[in-house]
Scaffold this motif. Structure first.
Motif, PDB file in Angstrom:
ATOM      1  N   GLN A 431       0.656  -1.178   0.142  1.00  0.00           N
ATOM      2  CA  GLN A 431       0.000  -0.151  -0.055  1.00  0.00           C
ATOM      3  C   GLN A 431       0.799   1.235   0.137  1.00  0.00           C
ATOM      4  O   GLN A 431       0.633   2.357  -0.608  1.00  0.00           O
ATOM      5  N   GLY A 434       2.090   2.128  -3.227  1.00  0.00           N
ATOM      6  CA  GLY A 434       0.991   2.562  -4.241  1.00  0.00           C
ATOM      7  C   GLY A 434       0.956   1.634  -5.572  1.00  0.00           C
ATOM      8  O   GLY A 434       1.367   0.467  -5.315  1.00  0.00           O
ATOM      9  N   TYR A 438       2.354  -2.821  -6.629  1.00  0.00           N
ATOM     10  CA  TYR A 438       1.560  -3.884  -7.476  1.00  0.00           C
ATOM     11  C   TYR A 438       2.268  -4.389  -8.498  1.00  0.00           C
ATOM     12  O   TYR A 438       1.558  -5.327  -9.083  1.00  0.00           O
ATOM     13  N   THR A 439       3.244  -3.902  -8.859  1.00  0.00           N
ATOM     14  CA  THR A 439       4.024  -4.539 -10.071  1.00  0.00           C
ATOM     15  C   THR A 439       5.067  -5.481  -9.331  1.00  0.00           C
ATOM     16  O   THR A 439       5.747  -5.066  -8.249  1.00  0.00           O
ATOM     17  N   ARG A 440       5.621  -6.199 -10.557  1.00  0.00           N
ATOM     18  CA  ARG A 440       6.674  -7.122 -10.086  1.00  0.00           C
ATOM     19  C   ARG A 440       8.187  -6.434 -10.042  1.00  0.00           C
ATOM     20  O   ARG A 440       9.144  -7.014 -10.233  1.00  0.00           O
ATOM     21  N   GLU A 445       5.473  -6.985  -3.490  1.00  0.00           N
ATOM     22  CA  GLU A 445       4.258  -8.083  -3.640  1.00  0.00           C
ATOM     23  C   GLU A 445       4.821  -9.695  -3.558  1.00  0.00           C
ATOM     24  O   GLU A 445       4.155 -10.563  -3.395  1.00  0.00           O
ATOM     25  N   TRP A 448       4.636 -10.681  -0.136  1.00  0.00           N
ATOM     26  CA  TRP A 448       2.967 -10.912   0.461  1.00  0.00           C
ATOM     27  C   TRP A 448       2.784 -12.172  -0.273  1.00  0.00           C
ATOM     28  O   TRP A 448       1.785 -12.927   0.509  1.00  0.00           O
TER      29      TRP A 448
ATOM     30  N   LYS B 264       2.283  -6.696 -13.523  1.00  0.00           N
ATOM     31  CA  LYS B 264       1.245  -6.635 -12.337  1.00  0.00           C
ATOM     32  C   LYS B 264       1.314  -7.845 -11.470  1.00  0.00           C
ATOM     33  O   LYS B 264       1.404  -9.094 -11.938  1.00  0.00           O
ATOM     34  N   LEU B 265       1.131  -7.898 -10.181  1.00  0.00           N
ATOM     35  CA  LEU B 265       0.760  -8.882  -9.369  1.00  0.00           C
ATOM     36  C   LEU B 265      -0.546  -9.675  -9.790  1.00  0.00           C
ATOM     37  O   LEU B 265      -0.654 -10.716  -9.643  1.00  0.00           O
ATOM     38  N   GLY B 266      -1.503  -8.971 -10.183  1.00  0.00           N
ATOM     39  CA  GLY B 266      -2.809  -9.434 -10.812  1.00  0.00           C
ATOM     40  C   GLY B 266      -3.334  -8.793 -11.831  1.00  0.00           C
ATOM     41  O   GLY B 266      -2.557  -7.998 -12.378  1.00  0.00           O
ATOM     42  N   TRP B 267      -4.652  -8.922 -12.125  1.00  0.00           N
ATOM     43  CA  TRP B 267      -5.356  -8.035 -13.005  1.00  0.00           C
ATOM     44  C   TRP B 267      -4.703  -8.100 -14.412  1.00  0.00           C
ATOM     45  O   TRP B 267      -4.731  -7.062 -14.962  1.00  0.00           O
ATOM     46  N   ARG B 449      -4.887 -12.276  -5.574  1.00  0.00           N
ATOM     47  CA  ARG B 449      -3.957 -11.483  -6.016  1.00  0.00           C
ATOM     48  C   ARG B 449      -4.566 -10.247  -6.892  1.00  0.00           C
ATOM     49  O   ARG B 449      -4.104  -9.074  -6.840  1.00  0.00           O
ATOM     50  N   ASP B 450      -5.592 -10.371  -7.748  1.00  0.00           N
ATOM     51  CA  ASP B 450      -6.390  -9.695  -8.459  1.00  0.00           C
ATOM     52  C   ASP B 450      -7.011  -8.691  -7.694  1.00  0.00           C
ATOM     53  O   ASP B 450      -6.709  -7.219  -7.948  1.00  0.00           O
ATOM     54  N   ASN B 451      -7.551  -9.097  -6.461  1.00  0.00           N
ATOM     55  CA  ASN B 451      -8.080  -8.075  -5.702  1.00  0.00           C
ATOM     56  C   ASN B 451      -7.287  -6.806  -4.760  1.00  0.00           C
ATOM     57  O   ASN B 451      -7.700  -5.984  -4.446  1.00  0.00           O
ATOM     58  N   ARG B 452      -6.263  -7.525  -4.677  1.00  0.00           N
ATOM     59  CA  ARG B 452      -5.085  -6.543  -3.996  1.00  0.00           C
ATOM     60  C   ARG B 452      -4.991  -5.142  -4.659  1.00  0.00           C
ATOM     61  O   ARG B 452      -4.626  -4.088  -4.044  1.00  0.00           O
ATOM     62  N   LEU B 453      -5.230  -5.061  -5.979  1.00  0.00           N
ATOM     63  CA  LEU B 453      -5.196  -3.902  -6.588  1.00  0.00           C
ATOM     64  C   LEU B 453      -6.571  -2.822  -6.231  1.00  0.00           C
ATOM     65  O   LEU B 453      -6.126  -1.687  -6.105  1.00  0.00           O
ATOM     66  N   MET B 455      -7.476  -1.567  -3.344  1.00  0.00           N
ATOM     67  CA  MET B 455      -7.370  -0.711  -2.380  1.00  0.00           C
ATOM     68  C   MET B 455      -6.173   0.616  -2.842  1.00  0.00           C
ATOM     69  O   MET B 455      -5.945   1.502  -2.126  1.00  0.00           O
ATOM     70  N   ILE B 456      -5.854   0.412  -4.096  1.00  0.00           N
ATOM     71  CA  ILE B 456      -4.965   1.155  -4.779  1.00  0.00           C
ATOM     72  C   ILE B 456      -5.467   1.945  -5.712  1.00  0.00           C
ATOM     73  O   ILE B 456      -5.379   3.323  -5.760  1.00  0.00           O
TER      74      ILE B 456
END
Lengths: 608, 608
Positions: A431, A434, A438-440, A445, A448, B264-267, B449-453, B455-456
């Protein structure tokens, strides 16, 4: 803060680890030797682990049908770890060890978990060998444990099966005596095993010359039936490659075959396998069945396995803690360098002013301090438990027994609490970053993802909670709980005399009473289903109370040190955060425990 | 429970959606037409979305330097969605729409988010076109919005830049008038834009013939300087390919170039891009600078952009809710089929008995009911907000104004609450699966993973919390908060007369008072830094109180329905769960708000 500064404070200012050196076993040691171990591990972790943490996540283990390939970095890390001597650090000098206290061993291993939790699997090898040292024959120790300590062979724990995870009484792997002379094998009573084992970490690889599987299986009786339940379980050494009684490889493969790799959400640097025992792919001596040597007595397999469970669970707790710590340090660094937004003023923000760094925003500070209070608090708890292990092994009889009992009560917390809250810390680290988090391209991430495993393996959250509320707080007529309460009260008594800590002390006293009366209320009817329907909320409240105690005790050490520097200020603030923001959460958790709330338990299946 | 049964109950039994048909705009509609839309969307989601959710996660968008390649499944899903008419469902008949209430549109779109949240990006296209319908010229509507509604072109929102995420006042993209005749372009005042835009979803692909970027940029004054802050921001239409005033492609590329894809981690089914505007890769008319057409007036860009923000934030909340729901349904199915362990008896477990399915364990039921209470509660909240949007657009003046104000207050909750708690639901779904849930062989890890986005994006958790506590609860002299309290009290008054719900009603009344007094206490000194240091805990408590209200209101509808079937029982239990397990959590969150706790805010940087 750095991980090293935190470890130094906790080991030397709080736990007084060098006092252990007054004991005969550790008498050659000093703070200097401890520091040398910490220095070495910190350096290897920095050079051989941390730079490859992303690489082992993206280059997952690959199985070509014959061999499992791992990145070169994993081989290098494995080699450096073995060469450091850490595999046998706690062992006797005779065994090539350095008689290092477990407290220092655990602290030193933390650097590796923080740098790359999944690149190494040394914990399993050490745990495997430790079990053999406790329950194996001299030959088993000399052949198997010795090579593991030396890093030439590695070890696994084979408990779960595809149909038997949390419910070990359902293991279906079978072991039958291997011939008329099976009792007289120099390596132990020899059996043939058939079955499948699931979730086996480091179950197949080319990192070491051999892999020593410790396998739970059942021995059928004369009627061909097995004893139901965990009492029917025995423990076997099943080497991947067969060995002579002198410990040389015979050149023959045992009948252990990789059925497949598990592809996981995280922790990808370690192979995770489904293994087939005795499916006949390899037929040692021309016969089907994997050759295994009995460890301990038949039917006592789980008891032997649990010998390593306390340390393994502390190990899982420490891994969770270090993943949290890695995220904290990464997000702290990011927050110190990322400009975004402006200070809040009474008249709003002045857009003509330059941006500030995000560590200057109150909400970012809140997310940082939460992480610090979770992760440094958890580190303190894990080191405290490690110190109890040393006490259990080297203290006088009364003190060792107290340590044993405290460990029984604290182990479910040491395993579960960091798994839950240091995972939450990792989410906060994302968080703070930002969109970038959420990126690699940033490490948070992965931390987590890696950390999500810890609430599952080595006994799920639910299993830990049942262990705590159904077993640990009841055992020996509640003596473990009383002992813990006594220790907590000692801390409260010291803290209440300090104006800065008195309010915390009172809050902890109230929390302890709440936990005590919730424990009684849960069991008021004596009916397990009443008590245990809310075992997890109970464990959450119990864990938060334990952590509040740990933080109060750490705060006392900060004040006793006389230091008022930034680090001292930070630790006192983390303690304050825990008391103001976290401890009050226990009320909601305990409410359903006290009322033995059956809202969930009573709901019929088709209502979901 | 299925998603459809939940939507049906909430739309028809709770919100009485067909009553909207008494309004002129919706007078052609009936429950039958609503059901037909729901049926179609459910079917397309099942056939074109759900089967490819894992595929779009593993086959990420690929950029070869020229074009972005997406899986065929993404093309097929896009086509099916466009052909369903959902892009323009809410529009006038004249515009090819079906004048569908937003409530039903939102419910119907939920199926897609539940099936595969990232394969489609229809929400952005609809939102983009809706903005143009509100603020664009007739030509802009006819050329850009019309093609978007038809699915031939797609849309993006370009707000963030690499150095300006949460702080939009710092956007550095510049727009300068394009020649002396720039005011007279039929498509709107014509500018040339230069700058970089970050995190642009669906910013580049070959799914549609053209991509319409809505871009925030600043117009320098005669001195070459821009107005600091958000007041200096204007809004521009920047098409990827240039178009004639009649909406035909000219064949010329605009100067918008893909600088890179974010990994990204997801999405991962949606391309996420860094776009360069005006870097000169393409030079329309032989000149550098991306051609953009001003929307609305200079300096009012953010105001225009916020037109679509409420709906976008409800869209994010709904996406988070549906990811939670997908995990709930997957784990419910798993729990019903996985045998493991035995029932708990007074005398312990009988290992000779067959195993039971895990849904029979109390702790698994707890994790299922928690998910249900989070996800079905969040779905109710999102649909309630959607219903307010309809009220705002079609209610009488007083009712529309109330709906507007309630939406202002509820939007931060509608966005933040599911992002936090349906993510927690996803974690519980993993936990129920045990080790299997941690593998990529099961869908739940991807949902998490998808859902973590959520909150951002569309404003972080911290931004939502500031919006709530610094703006929404204060605006119009607190009238929005009073209005919400009034609605909550109406629900309490009805519920308190029903013995089964009276205790919940009392608990909600107490919670509402706590939130009210915490709001006052937070602002007691009038100093923003005092009040806002704990804006996030405030929002968490506020959100839980809103959800308790929603559940109580839903419970009233269940009881009013007279049904006592399993579904009714399940909803009443989910409400009870929320009141027993969740609402009590607000005490801990509000404590630091009431005391204006500055533990975090005051800590100096070097103490972390």
């Amino acid at each position: 803060m750095s991980l090293r500064s935190s470890i130094d404070f906790l080991l030397y200012q709080w736990l007084n680890a060098p006092a252990l050196n007054q004991r005969e076993r550790f008498s050659d040691h000093s703070r200097d030797t401890f520091d040398a171990v910490l220095d070495t591990c910190e350096r290897i972790a920095r050079e051989k682990y941390a730079p490859f943490n992303r690489l082992v996540d993206t280059q997952e283990p690959h199985f070509d049908g014959d061999k499992v390939t791992l990145p070169q970095a994993t081989h290098d890390a494995q080699k450096a770890y073995a060469e450091s001597g850490m595999l046998s650090a706690a062992q006797d000098y005779d065994w090539g060890g350095m008689q290092l206290p477990y407290t220092v061993e655990a602290a030193a291993n933390a650097f590796f978990a923080c740098a790359s939790v999944s690149i190494g699997s040394g914990m399993l090898t050490t745990g495997n060998a430790n079990l053999l040292m406790a329950h194996g024959t001299e030959a088993q120790k000399n052949v198997f444990a010795r090579h593991e300590f030396a890093g030439r062979w590695s070890g696994t724990m084979c408990l779960s099966e595809p149909q038997a995870g949390s419910s070990l009484s359902d293991v279906a792997t079978r072991a039958v005596p291997d011939g008329a002379d099976h009792e007289s094998d120099p390596l132990g009573p020899r059996y043939r095993l058939k079955g499948n084992k699931m979730w086996i970490s480091a179950g197949e690889h080319e990192l070491t010359e051999n892999i020593i599987h410790l396998v739970l299986a059942k021995i059928p009786g004369p009627d061909g039936k097995t004893v139901p339940g965990v009492r029917g379980i025995s423990l076997f050494i099943v080497p991947k490659k067969l060995v002579t009684p002198e410990g040389q490889l015979t050149g023959e493969r045992n009948d252990v075959a990789l059925a497949g790799l598990n592809h996981k959400l995280g922790w990808r640097g370690t192979t995770n396998t489904l293994l087939n025992f005795g499916e006949g792919k390899f037929q040692p001596g021309g016969q089907a069945g994997a050759i295994g040597y009995l460890v301990g007595r038949p039917g006592e397999g789980l008891k032997c396995m649990f010998h390593m469970m306390n340390e393994a669970r502390i190990g899982v707790g420490m891994a969770a803690t270090m993943l949290g710590m890695a995220g904290y340090l990464a997000s702290l660094d990011y927050a110190r360098n990322r400009p975004q937004g402006r200070p809040m003023g009474v008249g709003g923000k002045d857009a003509a002013q330059p941006q500030i760094r995000i560590i200057e925003h109150a909400d970012v500070k809140r997310m940082l301090l939460a992480q610090k209070s979770y992760c440094e608090g958890a580190l303190a708890l894990e080191l405290f438990c490690a110190r109890l292990v040393d006490e259990q092994h080297t203290g006088d009889a009364a003190s060792a027994d107290e340590a044993r009992l405290l460990l029984e009560v604290l182990t479910p917390i040491a395993k579960s609490w960091p798994s839950e809250w240091c995972l939450e810390a990792n989410s906060l680290a994302i968080q703070i970053h930002g969109g970038y988090g959420y990126t690699r391209d940033f490490p948070v991430e992965q931390y987590w993802r890696d950390n999500r495993l810890n609430m599952i393996h080595e006994g799920t959250h639910g299993i830990q909670a049942m262990d705590l509320l159904a077993r640990k707080v009841l055992m020996e007529n509640g003596r473990g709980l009383q002992l813990l309460a006594g220790r907590i009260n000692q801390t409260i008594e010291r803290a209440i005399q300090q104006p800065e800590l008195a309010a915390h002390a009172n809050a902890l006293g109230a929390a302890l009473q709440q936990v005590g009366s919730a424990t009684k209320a849960a069991w008021a009817t004596g009916v397990p289903t009443d008590a245990l329907a809310n075992a997890v909320p109970y464990m959450q409240a119990f864990g938060h109370t334990v952590l509040a105690w740990i933080w109060l005790d750490v705060a006392l050490a900060v004040r006793a040190s006389g230091s008022r520097d930034a680090a001292a200020q930070g630790r006192l603030a983390a303690a304050r955060f825990f008391f103001h923001y976290e401890l009050p959460k226990i009320g909601a958790w305990l409410r359903v425990v006290e009322t033995r709330d059956q809202t969930c338990a009573e709901l019929p299946e088709d209502a979901f």
